[in-house]
Design a protein around this motif. Structure first.
Motif, short mmCIF file in Angstrom:
data_model
loop_
_atom_site.label_atom_id
_atom_site.label_comp_id
_atom_site.label_asym_id
_atom_site.label_seq_id
_atom_site.Cartn_x
_atom_site.Cartn_y
_atom_site.Cartn_z
N ARG A 1 0.83 -1.19 0.00
CA ARG A 1 0.00 0.00 0.00
C ARG A 1 0.88 1.25 0.00
O ARG A 1 1.79 1.39 0.82
CB ARG A 1 -0.92 0.01 1.22
CG ARG A 1 -1.86 1.21 1.25
CD ARG A 1 -2.87 1.05 2.36
NE ARG A 1 -2.23 1.06 3.67
CZ ARG A 1 -1.98 2.19 4.35
NH1 ARG A 1 -2.28 3.34 3.83
NH2 ARG A 1 -1.43 2.11 5.54
N VAL A 2 0.60 2.14 -0.92
CA VAL A 2 1.38 3.37 -1.03
C VAL A 2 0.82 4.42 -0.08
O VAL A 2 -0.34 4.81 -0.19
CB VAL A 2 1.37 3.90 -2.48
CG1 VAL A 2 2.15 5.21 -2.56
CG2 VAL A 2 1.96 2.87 -3.42
N LYS A 3 1.62 4.86 0.84
CA LYS A 3 1.20 5.91 1.75
C LYS A 3 1.34 7.27 1.09
O LYS A 3 2.09 7.43 0.14
CB LYS A 3 2.05 5.87 3.04
CG LYS A 3 1.66 4.78 4.00
CD LYS A 3 2.33 5.00 5.35
CE LYS A 3 1.79 4.05 6.40
NZ LYS A 3 2.35 4.32 7.73
N PRO A 4 0.64 8.27 1.61
CA PRO A 4 0.77 9.61 1.04
C PRO A 4 2.21 10.11 1.15
O PRO A 4 2.92 9.79 2.11
CB PRO A 4 -0.17 10.46 1.90
CG PRO A 4 -1.15 9.48 2.48
CD PRO A 4 -0.37 8.23 2.68
N LEU A 5 2.61 10.89 0.18
CA LEU A 5 3.93 11.52 0.23
C LEU A 5 3.94 12.54 1.35
O LEU A 5 3.02 13.36 1.47
CB LEU A 5 4.22 12.18 -1.12
CG LEU A 5 5.57 12.88 -1.29
CD1 LEU A 5 6.01 12.80 -2.74
CD2 LEU A 5 5.52 14.34 -0.85
N GLU A 6 4.95 12.49 2.21
CA GLU A 6 5.06 13.43 3.33
C GLU A 6 5.74 14.70 2.82
O GLU A 6 6.89 14.67 2.37
CB GLU A 6 5.85 12.80 4.47
CG GLU A 6 5.16 11.58 5.06
CD GLU A 6 5.98 10.89 6.13
OE1 GLU A 6 5.40 10.15 6.94
OE2 GLU A 6 7.21 11.09 6.17
N LEU A 7 5.01 15.82 2.93
CA LEU A 7 5.48 17.08 2.34
C LEU A 7 5.82 18.11 3.41
O LEU A 7 5.00 18.41 4.28
CB LEU A 7 4.40 17.64 1.41
CG LEU A 7 4.78 18.91 0.64
CD1 LEU A 7 5.90 18.64 -0.35
CD2 LEU A 7 3.56 19.48 -0.08
N THR A 8 7.04 18.60 3.35
CA THR A 8 7.46 19.74 4.18
C THR A 8 7.42 20.98 3.30
O THR A 8 7.95 20.97 2.18
CB THR A 8 8.87 19.54 4.74
OG1 THR A 8 8.86 18.43 5.66
CG2 THR A 8 9.36 20.78 5.47
N LEU A 9 6.79 22.04 3.78
CA LEU A 9 6.72 23.29 3.03
C LEU A 9 7.58 24.33 3.72
O LEU A 9 7.54 24.47 4.95
CB LEU A 9 5.27 23.78 2.93
CG LEU A 9 4.33 22.87 2.13
CD1 LEU A 9 3.63 21.88 3.05
CD2 LEU A 9 3.29 23.69 1.38
N VAL A 10 8.36 25.06 2.93
CA VAL A 10 9.32 26.03 3.48
C VAL A 10 9.17 27.37 2.76
O VAL A 10 9.20 27.42 1.53
CB VAL A 10 10.77 25.54 3.30
CG1 VAL A 10 11.74 26.56 3.90
CG2 VAL A 10 10.97 24.17 3.94
#
Length: 282
Positions: A221-230
């Protein structure tokens, strides 16, 4: 049939003009949550759709588990150096320059466009210490429905090039030579008083967003991409792009210019100005 100019009907242009006139006369309406018609939203940087398309691709394919979306703050008030004021006061004014109304509207639009990307989990919100950066990412997160996520101030996204305790040298050099000249000289390997090398500066930035290990996928199962915003500044985004591009000097970042940074298979990838650059991971 309505006449058109550059693909936009004159009627739509008139509505946009009236909206901007009203916003200029009654800016408090916007801050109280007044909706802004899409026709009145100033366009974002031309390269932004391609950056977001790349993010969407990475998220949908499950190619990577984590990525960092970096963007310059929104349009700010034009504050210039005043020779009649003390140096400390001038720097305070420059750092504290607030966003314009246009900058806030565009930040919200960028937030809405990021929110349209599925299979992405917002992990962290990082910002330079400058108020305009905090305001930009706050407006962006609110428009994306992510205003419950706290904004963490990271000094590195404002002063990554500075050697700690040697600000008197960096401030003087910024004032006389300009930041673009400084970054270009650092890229050539020049040693400058008060400044770190580009390798050292990038390592400082890397530590702010790559220190936590990504979560592990469960089975297939592909988990959501974890996104850091800067949210950062033109000088930092330019320095990071210069480090990745090597001898090819990148363009000067516009307001809300975006870039995408991710790691995959022992390599670091950087997507900026519609181009992807790859270096071996440190």
């Amino acid at each position: 049939m309505p006449s058109r100019h550059n693909g936009i009907s004159k009627e739509r242009q008139r509505k946009a003009a009236w909206t901007w006139l009203l916003l200029g006369c009654f800016p408090s309406c916007f801050h109280q949550g007044m909706g802004v018609p899409s026709a009145a939203v100033p366009p974002l940087c031309p390269s932004t759709p391609k950056v977001l398309k790349k993010l969407d691709f990475l998220a949908r394919t499950g190619q990577v588990q984590r990525a960092v979306l970096i963007f310059r703050h929104g349009e700010k008030e034009n504050v210039t150096w005043n020779q009649s004021l003390p140096e400390e006061e001038n720097w305070r004014r420059l750092v504290g320059a607030p966003l314009t109304l246009k900058g806030r509207i565009q930040a919200r639009e960028l937030g809405r466009q990021i929110a349209d990307i599925t299979k992405v989990e917002w992990l962290m919100l990082l910002s330079s210490n400058a108020p305009r950066c905090n305001a930009t990412i706050t407006e962006l997160a609110k428009a994306a429905g992510q205003d419950g996520l706290p904004v963490k101030a990271e000094a590195a996204w404002q002063t990554a090039l500075h050697k700690p305790g040697e600000e008197k040298f960096t401030n003087a050099e910024f004032q006389t030579a300009g930041w673009k000249s400084i970054v270009d000289r650092l890229a050539r390997g020049d040693k400058l008083a008060g400044f770190l090398s580009l390798d050292e500066a990038v390592q400082k930035l890397r530590k702010t967003c790559w220190t936590c290990p990504p979560s592990q996928n469960e089975g297939s199962r592909v988990k959501p991409l974890e996104l850091t915003l800067v949210c950062t500044h033109d000088v930092i985004l330019y320095a990071l792009a210069t480090w990745f591009t090597g001898s090819d000097v990148p363009k000067t970042p516009d307001f809300l210019e975006t870039a995408l940074w991710w790691q995959d298979g022992g390599q670091e990838h950087f997507y900026f100005d519609s181009q992807e650059f790859v270096k071996s991971a440190a």
